[in-house]
Design a protein around this motif. Sequence first.
Motif, short mmCIF file in Angstrom:
data_model
loop_
_atom_site.label_atom_id
_atom_site.label_comp_id
_atom_site.label_asym_id
_atom_site.label_seq_id
_atom_site.Cartn_x
_atom_site.Cartn_y
_atom_site.Cartn_z
N CYS A 18 30.22 -27.59 56.54
CA CYS A 18 30.56 -26.20 56.06
C CYS A 18 29.04 -25.54 56.56
N CYS A 35 28.63 -17.76 53.82
CA CYS A 35 28.25 -19.33 54.11
C CYS A 35 28.64 -19.81 52.61
N SER A 37 31.44 -21.34 49.90
CA SER A 37 32.73 -21.51 49.99
C SER A 37 32.88 -22.72 48.82
N SER A 39 35.70 -25.87 47.42
CA SER A 39 36.84 -26.43 47.70
C SER A 39 37.99 -26.50 46.60
N ASN A 44 31.32 -27.50 45.45
CA ASN A 44 30.76 -27.03 46.95
C ASN A 44 31.11 -28.31 48.09
N HIS A 47 32.24 -30.25 53.92
CA HIS A 47 32.80 -30.32 55.16
C HIS A 47 34.00 -29.24 55.13
N ILE A 48 34.34 -28.71 56.17
CA ILE A 48 35.28 -27.61 56.28
C ILE A 48 36.50 -28.06 55.65
N ASP A 50 38.17 -30.83 52.96
CA ASP A 50 37.83 -31.57 52.03
C ASP A 50 38.85 -32.72 51.51
#
Length: 220
Positions: A18, A35, A37, A39, A44, A47-48, A50
């Motif tokens: 991420c 920056c 994000s 899940s 937190n 990776h893009i 999860d």
Amino acid sequence: DSGSIGLLVPLPLFVMPCASELPESFQQWVGKERCHSKSLLGNNPKHILDWDGIRLRFQWEILFVFGGGAMLAYGTVSTGLAGWLAEQMSKAAVGEFVFILMVTTVVTFVTEVVSNMSTMSIFGSIVATAAQIKGFDPVKMMLVVCFSSSFSFMMPTATGPNMVVYGTGLITVKQMAKMGLALNIAAIVVASIYTCYVLPCFMGSTFASLPAPGHGGSSN
């Protein structure tokens, strides 16, 4: 094939970090507000995509709905049912508008379980041949099949957008089928009237200059 592409494209997203895991200089260049994000589980992500969030929140019944639709489509084609419907339809002794209405209706409901391209390949040549025998314009009838093969509003497995809508969990199969049936009926009526009476006004003599399906000129 498309299935392999569908698997290969998202797999790297499970290992791609991420933006919050990227170097500080890159975060400042992109903008720190972009920056951050969360899940699906609220933590937190690193990776893009999860896996834990997908595993717990993904609607796995979609796979069974899609798989069942694929089996139904394969059975419709492999048993010859779709071809038999097309042949029986071509034998009907009816006028042009009724023939268009009949073709539109059958193709619309067949394409709910069979892909657009398969529906075109099954019905296209038979309907075009039947149109020539009956004295109808074969190009117009091919356009009827082409339009009707896109009227897939009832089933989640009919098209990708239908599956996306169903995947939200906000609509059931029963609701989609009920509303899709109304859309199918409206599309059948509108498309039949349009292709029989309106489209020829726009096309004019263009139909006559087009080669009949399957009888195009030879290539050089």
